[in-house]
Design a protein around this motif. Sequence first.
Motif, PDB file in Angstrom:
ATOM      1  N   SER A  89      -2.326 -14.043   9.191  1.00 51.07           N
ATOM      2  CA  SER A  89      -3.307 -13.711  10.228  1.00 51.07           C
ATOM      3  C   SER A  89      -4.262 -12.600   9.842  1.00 51.07           C
ATOM      4  CB  SER A  89      -2.568 -13.297  11.511  1.00 51.07           C
ATOM      5  OG  SER A  89      -1.881 -12.056  11.283  1.00 51.07           O
ATOM      6  N   GLY A  90      -3.954 -11.843   8.814  1.00 52.14           N
ATOM      7  CA  GLY A  90      -4.771 -10.700   8.447  1.00 52.14           C
ATOM      8  C   GLY A  90      -4.327  -9.415   9.109  1.00 52.14           C
ATOM      9  N   GLY A  91      -3.287  -9.459   9.922  1.00 56.72           N
ATOM     10  CA  GLY A  91      -2.804  -8.278  10.627  1.00 56.72           C
ATOM     11  C   GLY A  91      -1.616  -7.624   9.956  1.00 56.72           C
ATOM     12  N   LYS A  92      -0.812  -6.927  10.792  1.00 53.45           N
ATOM     13  CA  LYS A  92       0.303  -6.138  10.277  1.00 53.45           C
ATOM     14  C   LYS A  92       1.340  -7.011   9.577  1.00 53.45           C
ATOM     15  CE  LYS A  92       3.707  -2.634  11.567  1.00 53.45           C
ATOM     16  NZ  LYS A  92       4.812  -3.272  10.833  1.00 53.45           N
ATOM     17  N   ALA A  93       1.641  -8.190  10.128  1.00 56.77           N
ATOM     18  CA  ALA A  93       2.652  -9.053   9.517  1.00 56.77           C
ATOM     19  C   ALA A  93       2.243  -9.452   8.095  1.00 56.77           C
ATOM     20  CB  ALA A  93       2.878 -10.306  10.378  1.00 56.77           C
ATOM     21  N   MET A  94       0.962  -9.743   7.915  1.00 57.84           N
ATOM     22  CA  MET A  94       0.493 -10.114   6.589  1.00 57.84           C
ATOM     23  C   MET A  94       0.522  -8.919   5.653  1.00 57.84           C
ATOM     24  SD  MET A  94      -3.026 -12.020   5.398  1.00 57.84           S
ATOM     25  CE  MET A  94      -4.028 -10.565   5.092  1.00 57.84           C
ATOM     26  N   ARG A  95       0.102  -7.764   6.155  1.00 57.32           N
ATOM     27  CA  ARG A  95       0.109  -6.559   5.316  1.00 57.32           C
ATOM     28  C   ARG A  95       1.532  -6.214   4.896  1.00 57.32           C
ATOM     29  NH1 ARG A  95      -3.518  -2.560   3.722  1.00 57.32           N
ATOM     30  NH2 ARG A  95      -2.345  -1.186   2.341  1.00 57.32           N
ATOM     31  N   ASP A  96       2.480  -6.336   5.814  1.00 59.36           N
ATOM     32  CA  ASP A  96       3.877  -6.066   5.467  1.00 59.36           C
ATOM     33  C   ASP A  96       4.377  -7.047   4.402  1.00 59.36           C
ATOM     34  OD1 ASP A  96       3.975  -3.964   7.191  1.00 59.36           O
ATOM     35  OD2 ASP A  96       5.119  -4.992   8.758  1.00 59.36           O
ATOM     36  N   LEU A  97       3.990  -8.300   4.546  1.00 59.02           N
ATOM     37  CA  LEU A  97       4.393  -9.311   3.562  1.00 59.02           C
ATOM     38  C   LEU A  97       3.842  -8.959   2.182  1.00 59.02           C
ATOM     39  CD1 LEU A  97       5.710 -12.271   3.341  1.00 59.02           C
ATOM     40  CD2 LEU A  97       3.336 -13.049   3.308  1.00 59.02           C
ATOM     41  N   ILE A  98       2.577  -8.581   2.131  1.00 60.69           N
ATOM     42  CA  ILE A  98       1.940  -8.240   0.853  1.00 60.69           C
ATOM     43  C   ILE A  98       2.585  -6.993   0.250  1.00 60.69           C
ATOM     44  CG2 ILE A  98      -0.210  -7.431  -0.203  1.00 60.69           C
ATOM     45  CD1 ILE A  98      -1.678  -9.272   1.797  1.00 60.69           C
ATOM     46  N   ASP A  99       2.752  -5.956   1.060  1.00 61.40           N
ATOM     47  CA  ASP A  99       3.346  -4.712   0.555  1.00 61.40           C
ATOM     48  C   ASP A  99       4.771  -4.917   0.072  1.00 61.40           C
ATOM     49  OD1 ASP A  99       1.120  -3.218   0.940  1.00 61.40           O
ATOM     50  OD2 ASP A  99       1.815  -2.179   2.741  1.00 61.40           O
ATOM     51  N   ASP A 100       5.541  -5.622   0.869  1.00 61.95           N
ATOM     52  CA  ASP A 100       6.971  -5.787   0.590  1.00 61.95           C
ATOM     53  C   ASP A 100       7.215  -6.709  -0.595  1.00 61.95           C
ATOM     54  OD1 ASP A 100       9.681  -6.344   0.584  1.00 61.95           O
ATOM     55  OD2 ASP A 100       9.795  -6.941   2.679  1.00 61.95           O
ATOM     56  N   ILE A 101       6.719  -7.923  -0.507  1.00 65.72           N
ATOM     57  CA  ILE A 101       7.098  -8.938  -1.483  1.00 65.72           C
ATOM     58  C   ILE A 101       6.199  -8.948  -2.714  1.00 65.72           C
ATOM     59  CG2 ILE A 101       7.342 -11.427  -1.854  1.00 65.72           C
ATOM     60  CD1 ILE A 101       8.333 -11.669   0.993  1.00 65.72           C
ATOM     61  N   PHE A 102       4.891  -8.826  -2.530  1.00 64.07           N
ATOM     62  CA  PHE A 102       3.972  -8.970  -3.667  1.00 64.07           C
ATOM     63  C   PHE A 102       3.715  -7.645  -4.382  1.00 64.07           C
ATOM     64  CE2 PHE A 102       3.019 -12.551  -0.827  1.00 64.07           C
ATOM     65  CZ  PHE A 102       3.293 -13.588  -1.702  1.00 64.07           C
ATOM     66  N   VAL A 103       3.208  -6.643  -3.666  1.00 68.21           N
ATOM     67  CA  VAL A 103       2.962  -5.352  -4.308  1.00 68.21           C
ATOM     68  C   VAL A 103       4.277  -4.735  -4.775  1.00 68.21           C
ATOM     69  CG1 VAL A 103       2.056  -3.029  -3.998  1.00 68.21           C
ATOM     70  CG2 VAL A 103       0.864  -4.976  -2.981  1.00 68.21           C
ATOM     71  N   GLY A 104       5.310  -4.903  -3.961  1.00 67.76           N
ATOM     72  CA  GLY A 104       6.612  -4.353  -4.354  1.00 67.76           C
ATOM     73  C   GLY A 104       7.157  -4.939  -5.628  1.00 67.76           C
ATOM     74  N   SER A 105       6.791  -6.186  -5.928  1.00 68.03           N
ATOM     75  CA  SER A 105       7.282  -6.839  -7.144  1.00 68.03           C
ATOM     76  C   SER A 105       6.318  -6.698  -8.313  1.00 68.03           C
ATOM     77  CB  SER A 105       7.530  -8.335  -6.872  1.00 68.03           C
ATOM     78  OG  SER A 105       8.522  -8.523  -5.896  1.00 68.03           O
ATOM     79  N   PHE A 106       5.023  -6.900  -8.064  1.00 68.95           N
ATOM     80  CA  PHE A 106       4.040  -6.938  -9.150  1.00 68.95           C
ATOM     81  C   PHE A 106       3.433  -5.569  -9.449  1.00 68.95           C
ATOM     82  CE2 PHE A 106       2.878 -11.432  -7.444  1.00 68.95           C
ATOM     83  CZ  PHE A 106       4.004 -11.958  -8.051  1.00 68.95           C
ATOM     84  N   ASP A 107       3.847  -4.527  -8.776  1.00 71.86           N
ATOM     85  CA  ASP A 107       3.185  -3.222  -8.775  1.00 71.86           C
ATOM     86  C   ASP A 107       2.716  -2.777 -10.155  1.00 71.86           C
ATOM     87  OD1 ASP A 107       2.146  -0.998  -7.600  1.00 71.86           O
ATOM     88  OD2 ASP A 107       4.014   0.136  -7.624  1.00 71.86           O
ATOM     89  N   ASN A 108       1.442  -2.441 -10.252  1.00 67.59           N
ATOM     90  CA  ASN A 108       0.859  -1.860 -11.452  1.00 67.59           C
ATOM     91  C   ASN A 108      -0.379  -1.084 -11.007  1.00 67.59           C
ATOM     92  OD1 ASN A 108      -1.624  -3.707 -11.758  1.00 67.59           O
ATOM     93  ND2 ASN A 108       0.051  -5.205 -11.744  1.00 67.59           N
ATOM     94  N   PRO A 109      -0.924  -0.205 -11.848  1.00 67.65           N
ATOM     95  CA  PRO A 109      -2.026   0.662 -11.411  1.00 67.65           C
ATOM     96  C   PRO A 109      -3.240  -0.087 -10.881  1.00 67.65           C
ATOM     97  CG  PRO A 109      -1.093   1.475 -13.466  1.00 67.65           C
ATOM     98  CD  PRO A 109      -0.439   0.151 -13.201  1.00 67.65           C
ATOM     99  N   ILE A 110      -3.541  -1.270 -11.417  1.00 67.88           N
ATOM    100  CA  ILE A 110      -4.717  -2.012 -10.937  1.00 67.88           C
ATOM    101  C   ILE A 110      -4.435  -2.635  -9.584  1.00 67.88           C
ATOM    102  CG2 ILE A 110      -6.286  -3.920 -11.432  1.00 67.88           C
ATOM    103  CD1 ILE A 110      -5.799  -3.438 -14.399  1.00 67.88           C
ATOM    104  N   LEU A 111      -3.292  -3.299  -9.446  1.00 66.87           N
ATOM    105  CA  LEU A 111      -2.934  -3.948  -8.188  1.00 66.87           C
ATOM    106  C   LEU A 111      -2.740  -2.935  -7.064  1.00 66.87           C
ATOM    107  CD1 LEU A 111      -2.134  -6.553  -6.669  1.00 66.87           C
ATOM    108  CD2 LEU A 111       0.216  -6.138  -7.414  1.00 66.87           C
ATOM    109  N   SER A 112      -2.178  -1.778  -7.377  1.00 66.61           N
ATOM    110  CA  SER A 112      -1.845  -0.798  -6.341  1.00 66.61           C
ATOM    111  C   SER A 112      -3.072  -0.232  -5.634  1.00 66.61           C
ATOM    112  CB  SER A 112      -1.029   0.344  -6.946  1.00 66.61           C
ATOM    113  OG  SER A 112      -1.796   1.059  -7.903  1.00 66.61           O
ATOM    114  N   GLN A 113      -4.269  -0.461  -6.181  1.00 70.46           N
ATOM    115  CA  GLN A 113      -5.486  -0.030  -5.491  1.00 70.46           C
ATOM    116  C   GLN A 113      -5.719  -0.839  -4.209  1.00 70.46           C
ATOM    117  OE1 GLN A 113      -7.271   2.673  -6.589  1.00 70.46           O
ATOM    118  NE2 GLN A 113      -5.564   2.792  -8.047  1.00 70.46           N
TER     119      GLN A 113
END
Length: 362
Positions: free
Chosen positions: A33-57
């Motif tokens: 939806s573009g809201g909090k649920a999506m942001r949590d999904l991105i932070d938790d599963i994607f950024v939390g796994s793929f984290d690197n200096p470019i992505l973390s921006q």
Amino acid sequence: MTNNQNPLFQKIEKIRRRPNKVKDTAITLAHGSGGKAMRDLIDDIFVGSFDNPILSQLEDQATIPLAQLISQGDRLAFTTDSYVVDPLFFPGSNIGELAINGTVNDLAVSGAKPLYLTCSMIMEEGLPVETLRQVVLSMKTAADAAGVKIVTGDTKVVHRGSADKLFINTAGIGVIREGVSISAHQIQPGDAVIINGQLGNHGAAILIARGELALSTDIKSDCQPLNGLVDAILEVCPQIHAMRDATRGGVATVLNEFAQSSDVGIRLDEASIPIREEVNGVCEILGLDPLYLANEGKLVVIVPRSHAESVLSAMKSHPAGEDSCIVGEVIDSPAGVVLLQTAFGAERIVDMLVGDQLPRIC
């Protein structure tokens, strides 16, 4: 006091990056939806796994210094692919690892050093969150093994029944080494045809994993990154004429494309082509030809005959090429045709694949 020293900032950052933000057990439309649920999904599963200096921006794009690219070569290689394999998990691999390795390999066979990937997920409502976590973790593991970074991406959720669990699109960029020019148009009569191991394992593994046949074997997908193997090849022979990974359509399709691009013929020696007995058995039962079965860790290399043995030796010294072998040669005529010399001494034409032996194979 800087932001990093500010207790409130530190608390906010800790909350923002806390693990397991997603409490749902399945993907819902809110996750797209573009809201909090999506942001949590991105932070938790994607950024939390793929984290690197470019992505973390967490910008809408990845910003990469041009100087960093130019220092590694003189041309940019850019590719994209989508993965819709069914089932998501199969012997030896899964859709996530397949997406990373497939894109890495498309870059590598151009002579490029793969560097950065994107990842876009199209998820069906109802997809188990744990399934998504497993796929993403496998993508992270595969990216690390290939030496690439996932630097940007996107998520979309579609209504239940509008897709089949999960589709992945990846794009990748790499830099082609100076002095390397690989093209099917450079193939010449007398060149040797080399492959890096057994054919058809991926196609056979997917077919059996679908459970539509009462077959039980230990065949596993050959899914693997090939950039290290390509590095080993180019180290001994930068003058590679042509190279391609044999995915959908198999080795037969790749060789037909080569023959037509350079207006030459190609003759294969059936006795030299490595195919597992179990794969041959599956093909015999179903009336399939293993030369057309998909691979996800095999490449076809066309090299000048004078360099064939040194390239073969280099390939055999790499884990992804231990079973490499010369399987044929380039000939003057018939132009645009691939021939197979059978074990009985006869020759038959190996034509382009007609139709689709196995849909949704990658």
